[in-house]
Every structure is written in C-alpha cells, then in structure tokens.
Design an enzyme around this catalytic site. Sequence first.
Site, PDB file in Angstrom:
ATOM      1  N   HIS A  17      10.369  35.291  15.197  1.00 51.97           N
ATOM      2  CA  HIS A  17       9.548  36.505  15.305  1.00 51.97           C
ATOM      3  C   HIS A  17       9.566  37.283  13.996  1.00 51.97           C
ATOM      4  O   HIS A  17       8.521  37.728  13.510  1.00 51.97           O
ATOM      5  CB  HIS A  17      10.069  37.431  16.413  1.00 51.97           C
ATOM      6  N   LYS A  41       7.732  40.868  35.180  1.00 49.97           N
ATOM      7  CA  LYS A  41       8.690  39.975  34.528  1.00 49.97           C
ATOM      8  C   LYS A  41      10.109  40.471  34.719  1.00 49.97           C
ATOM      9  O   LYS A  41      10.365  41.675  34.795  1.00 49.97           O
ATOM     10  CB  LYS A  41       8.406  39.885  33.023  1.00 49.97           C
ATOM     11  N   ARG A  90       3.634  28.129  17.091  1.00 48.66           N
ATOM     12  CA  ARG A  90       4.535  27.072  16.636  1.00 48.66           C
ATOM     13  C   ARG A  90       3.910  25.699  16.771  1.00 48.66           C
ATOM     14  O   ARG A  90       4.395  24.741  16.181  1.00 48.66           O
ATOM     15  CB  ARG A  90       5.835  27.113  17.432  1.00 48.66           C
ATOM     16  N   SER A 127      12.684  32.593  22.472  1.00 48.71           N
ATOM     17  CA  SER A 127      13.589  33.522  23.162  1.00 48.71           C
ATOM     18  C   SER A 127      14.199  32.891  24.402  1.00 48.71           C
ATOM     19  O   SER A 127      15.379  33.064  24.686  1.00 48.71           O
ATOM     20  CB  SER A 127      12.852  34.805  23.542  1.00 48.71           C
TER      21      SER A 127
END
Length: 158
Positions: A17, A41, A90, A127
Amino acid sequence: MSCAVCPGSFDPITLGHVDVIERALRIFDEVVVAIAHNGAKNYLFTDEERLELARQAVAHLPGARVELVDGLIADFARSIGARAIVKGVRGSADYDSELPMSLLNRHLSGVETVFIVGEPSLAHIASSFVKELAHYGGPYQDMVAPHVAQALQEKVEA
C-alpha cells in the site's frame, strides 16, 4: 494543485500500500489515503486503529494525509475536488475486480480511476495474508512497517 484519493480498508496497511501511495505522489501533489468504513465487514483493527496505523505509515511522505471515510468513495472524491481515485493492482485478478468499481465511480462522480501496477517484489503482499500469517505465527514482519507488525502481534496475542 492536483489531488487524488487512494481508498481501501487498510486492515492493516502494508508495504505494498505504501509503495502505491509513494508512487501516486509522483503524479499528484496530494494523496488522501481514504480509510473505508464498511459496517458489513469484520475488521481486525477498529476504524481508529486503522486510521492511526496508516497515518504513521505515511508520515514520512509530504503530500499524503489519511482520513476515515464513511460513505461512497465517489462522493468523498468529488467533495474534496480529487482529480482521480488511485488503486494499486498486483495482477489481472485485482484489475478484474477493480474495473467495475472504477466505472461505477466515474458514473457517480465523474472522477477517473488511475491504476498503479504494484511493485513486483511486493505483489504477494495482501492484508488478508498478513493477518493470516500473524494469526498462525508465520513470518509477516517484512511485509508491514514495524509499528504495524507490533500492532498485529498485540492483536493476535490478545
């Protein structure tokens, strides 16, 4: 002055990040790291913890600031006059999941999304992987800043 928003849950913020934020600052004068809040979440870290961890992680970057956002990123980006929303990708899976959101954000706000391809040496960092490694006692310390590693250790030991 050009401003961009770099949104995410940052639960927790990783070196990947930070790399994207650093490179976004080569394009934009200011990058607002938008800590997203999604009530649906389950986060490991509280909103306030994620905010503070991110602030410490980008403290060395002039032009970076961190804010907690409760609502649509498109609305937030428009409200601060952002020229773009920055997303790190990514690989093709990231791109495939981010593309529909970028189109929706442009539809809602007129703000374009800029994709920054992640540094290949950091592309394996997510993460979710960092949290799983921490939970099971695996090595994660080289994937996050030292203060984040310490916070993760404290969370999994609690």
